[in-house]
Design a protein around this motif. Structure first.
Motif, PDB file in Angstrom:
ATOM      1  N   LEU A  68       0.832  -1.201   0.000  1.00 18.44           N
ATOM      2  CA  LEU A  68       0.000   0.000   0.000  1.00 18.44           C
ATOM      3  C   LEU A  68       0.870   1.256   0.000  1.00 18.44           C
ATOM      4  O   LEU A  68       0.567   2.241  -0.683  1.00 18.44           O
ATOM      5  N   ILE A  69       1.964   1.199   0.764  1.00 14.27           N
ATOM      6  CA  ILE A  69       2.903   2.328   0.783  1.00 14.27           C
ATOM      7  C   ILE A  69       3.474   2.564  -0.615  1.00 14.27           C
ATOM      8  O   ILE A  69       3.545   3.699  -1.091  1.00 14.27           O
ATOM      9  N   CYS A  70       3.882   1.466  -1.280  1.00 14.91           N
ATOM     10  CA  CYS A  70       4.443   1.586  -2.634  1.00 14.91           C
ATOM     11  C   CYS A  70       3.425   2.175  -3.598  1.00 14.91           C
ATOM     12  O   CYS A  70       3.770   3.013  -4.452  1.00 14.91           O
ATOM     13  N   THR A  71       2.168   1.745  -3.459  1.00 16.80           N
ATOM     14  CA  THR A  71       1.116   2.259  -4.341  1.00 16.80           C
ATOM     15  C   THR A  71       0.927   3.756  -4.158  1.00 16.80           C
ATOM     16  O   THR A  71       0.836   4.522  -5.134  1.00 16.80           O
ATOM     17  N   GLU A  72       0.872   4.194  -2.904  1.00 19.87           N
ATOM     18  CA  GLU A  72       0.674   5.621  -2.625  1.00 19.87           C
ATOM     19  C   GLU A  72       1.880   6.444  -3.073  1.00 19.87           C
ATOM     20  O   GLU A  72       1.725   7.554  -3.588  1.00 19.87           O
ATOM     21  N   LEU A  73       3.086   5.904  -2.891  1.00 17.55           N
ATOM     22  CA  LEU A  73       4.281   6.614  -3.356  1.00 17.55           C
ATOM     23  C   LEU A  73       4.244   6.815  -4.861  1.00 17.55           C
ATOM     24  O   LEU A  73       4.599   7.881  -5.379  1.00 17.55           O
ATOM     25  N   ALA A  74       3.809   5.771  -5.585  1.00 17.34           N
ATOM     26  CA  ALA A  74       3.715   5.875  -7.044  1.00 17.34           C
ATOM     27  C   ALA A  74       2.662   6.898  -7.459  1.00 17.34           C
ATOM     28  O   ALA A  74       2.876   7.700  -8.379  1.00 17.34           O
ATOM     29  N   LYS A  75       1.516   6.903  -6.762  1.00 15.59           N
ATOM     30  CA  LYS A  75       0.458   7.855  -7.074  1.00 15.59           C
ATOM     31  C   LYS A  75       0.931   9.299  -6.883  1.00 15.59           C
ATOM     32  O   LYS A  75       0.541  10.202  -7.630  1.00 15.59           O
ATOM     33  N   ASN A  76       1.754   9.505  -5.866  1.00 16.66           N
ATOM     34  CA  ASN A  76       2.206  10.855  -5.512  1.00 16.66           C
ATOM     35  C   ASN A  76       3.590  11.178  -6.064  1.00 16.66           C
ATOM     36  O   ASN A  76       4.241  12.116  -5.596  1.00 16.66           O
ATOM     37  N   GLU A  77       4.031  10.377  -7.053  1.00 18.05           N
ATOM     38  CA  GLU A  77       5.303  10.615  -7.746  1.00 18.05           C
ATOM     39  C   GLU A  77       6.480  10.718  -6.777  1.00 18.05           C
ATOM     40  O   GLU A  77       7.373  11.549  -6.914  1.00 18.05           O
ATOM     41  N   GLY A  78       6.449   9.884  -5.740  1.00 12.89           N
ATOM     42  CA  GLY A  78       7.556   9.812  -4.804  1.00 12.89           C
ATOM     43  C   GLY A  78       7.553  10.878  -3.728  1.00 12.89           C
ATOM     44  O   GLY A  78       8.473  10.927  -2.909  1.00 12.89           O
ATOM     45  N   ASN A  79       6.552  11.735  -3.681  1.00 14.48           N
ATOM     46  CA  ASN A  79       6.488  12.794  -2.665  1.00 14.48           C
ATOM     47  C   ASN A  79       6.142  12.168  -1.312  1.00 14.48           C
ATOM     48  O   ASN A  79       5.016  11.725  -1.082  1.00 14.48           O
ATOM     49  N   ARG A  80       7.106  12.140  -0.412  1.00 17.00           N
ATOM     50  CA  ARG A  80       6.923  11.440   0.860  1.00 17.00           C
ATOM     51  C   ARG A  80       5.977  12.176   1.802  1.00 17.00           C
ATOM     52  O   ARG A  80       5.228  11.546   2.554  1.00 17.00           O
ATOM     53  N   SER A  81       6.027  13.504   1.784  1.00 19.56           N
ATOM     54  CA  SER A  81       5.153  14.273   2.680  1.00 19.56           C
ATOM     55  C   SER A  81       3.691  14.037   2.345  1.00 19.56           C
ATOM     56  O   SER A  81       2.858  13.770   3.222  1.00 19.56           O
ATOM     57  N   GLY A 110       8.204  10.607   9.449  1.00 23.74           N
ATOM     58  CA  GLY A 110       9.272   9.804  10.064  1.00 23.74           C
ATOM     59  C   GLY A 110       8.987   8.321   9.992  1.00 23.74           C
ATOM     60  O   GLY A 110       9.877   7.515   9.726  1.00 23.74           O
ATOM     61  N   CYS A 111       7.732   7.960  10.211  1.00 23.40           N
ATOM     62  CA  CYS A 111       7.345   6.546  10.120  1.00 23.40           C
ATOM     63  C   CYS A 111       7.479   6.048   8.686  1.00 23.40           C
ATOM     64  O   CYS A 111       7.940   4.929   8.443  1.00 23.40           O
ATOM     65  N   LEU A 112       7.066   6.873   7.718  1.00 25.33           N
ATOM     66  CA  LEU A 112       7.196   6.496   6.311  1.00 25.33           C
ATOM     67  C   LEU A 112       8.665   6.298   5.937  1.00 25.33           C
ATOM     68  O   LEU A 112       9.023   5.312   5.275  1.00 25.33           O
ATOM     69  N   ASN A 113       9.523   7.215   6.369  1.00 24.16           N
ATOM     70  CA  ASN A 113      10.954   7.095   6.080  1.00 24.16           C
ATOM     71  C   ASN A 113      11.520   5.812   6.680  1.00 24.16           C
ATOM     72  O   ASN A 113      12.366   5.139   6.080  1.00 24.16           O
TER      73      ASN A 113
END
Length: 332
Positions: free
Chosen positions: A297-310, A321-324
């Protein structure tokens, strides 16, 4: 009073150049400020420069200043650090990292007690007190051709060795002072068990490392995190047994059971859970998780947001911090 403190007081009563020697993080800048504040120049400025940060080609301008239009980009006149320290103290930290060409300029300033700003044709007299610091063996640097011997003799007038934290006789006083600096005077004092835990460590980062640990403990103690767990994470070791310190650890009560460190496998997992608990809901798109989301799910959301962690952390309902932490865990 410790020997090095006595030497600092003696140095403060004079106007000669001082060379502070000691490991990184041992408090050399604090010592330099002590000399300044207890000297006749205390009313003047204290100007500090990290010599390792001097950009090549700008050393002359940084030290001696320049006139407006002296070079491309010189839109206004600058006094330079030496003249900025007029009547006070110039502190050159990490003097062993100063480039050789800059060493030549500093040697001339010390010999003539004048500066010549870029764009000027006349020297300007200066009046300052010089204090330098280094964690390097300057004699070895001289032998390697990285430091000028004539400059060394100019600087090594009154050398003072700042002992590392592990050799300090006033260790407990330093701990209490740092703890007050971190928390203020109203916070509880560290107990004897905690002082004993701190004293047992070698502290390769010296005072700077000790302060970092105390800051971290100050932030996490309200979540039930003990000092021994913080130090276990810092030094990568198991906490000291009570029989080694000779002091029984006080029993802590009142912390929520789900936050007590003993229930977690290690400090990082506890930190992850704390991050999860600190997540905030952002609009209706955010879902609140009791534990970290699944990695897919994390990978999916990262892809949707073009790698924007915030943005990804906000949409997942967890802290950045938890995501990192999750990314680092699955990347290793």
């Amino acid at each position: 009073m410790n020997r090095h403190e006595s030497m600092l007081r003696i140095a403060a009563n004079s106007d000669i150049s001082v060379l502070l020697l000691g490991e990184s993080g041992s408090g050399k800048e604090v010592a330099a400020r002590f000399i300044h504040e207890h000297s006749q120049r205390a009313g003047g400025p204290f100007v500090a420069l990290n010599c390792g940060a001097i950009a090549r080609g700008l050393a002359e301008s940084i030290l001696e200043g320049h006139r407006k239009g002296a070079f491309t980009g010189a839109g206004e006149e600058r006094a330079g650090l030496v003249r900025s320290a007029e009547g006070g103290t110039l502190f050159l930290d990490e003097i062993g990292e100063m480039p050789l060409e800059t060493q030549c300029k500093l040697l001339r300033i010390l010999q003539e007690r004048t500066v010549m700003p870029l764009g000027c044709y006349e020297s300007v007299p200066v009046n300052f007190r010089l204090v330098c610091a280094t964690n390097r063996d300057l004699r070895s640097e001289i032998a390697a051709g990285r430091f000028r011997e004539d400059l060394f003799f100019r600087l090594n007038v009154f050398p003072v060795k700042i002992p590392p934290l592990r050799e300090r006789e006033d260790f407990e006083r330093i701990v209490h002072e740092l703890w007050r600096d971190v928390n203020g005077a109203s916070v509880r004092k560290l107990n004897p068990y905690e002082i004993a835990l701190l004293r047992k460590k070698p502290w390769p980062g010296n005072v700077r490392q000790l302060k970092n640990v105390l800051q971290r403990f100050s932030l996490l103690q309200s979540y039930g995190v003990t000092l021994s767990k913080v130090m276990d994470e810092e030094f990568g070791e198991a906490p000291l047994p009570q029989k080694e310190t000779g002091i029984v650890a006080p029993h802590r009560t009142g912390a929520p059971e789900h936050l007590m460190m003993g229930g977690f496998r290690n400090f990082e997992f506890a930190y992850e859970r704390l991050c999860d608990r600190c997540g905030e809901r952002v609009g209706e798109r955010v879902r609140r998780y009791a534990a970290s989301p699944e990695w897919n799910l994390i990978c999916t959301e990262l892809a949707k947001n073009e790698g924007n962690r915030s943005v990804t952390a906000q949409k997942l309902g967890i802290s950045r911090g938890c995501l990192n932490y999750q990314i680092k865990k699955h990347s290793s």
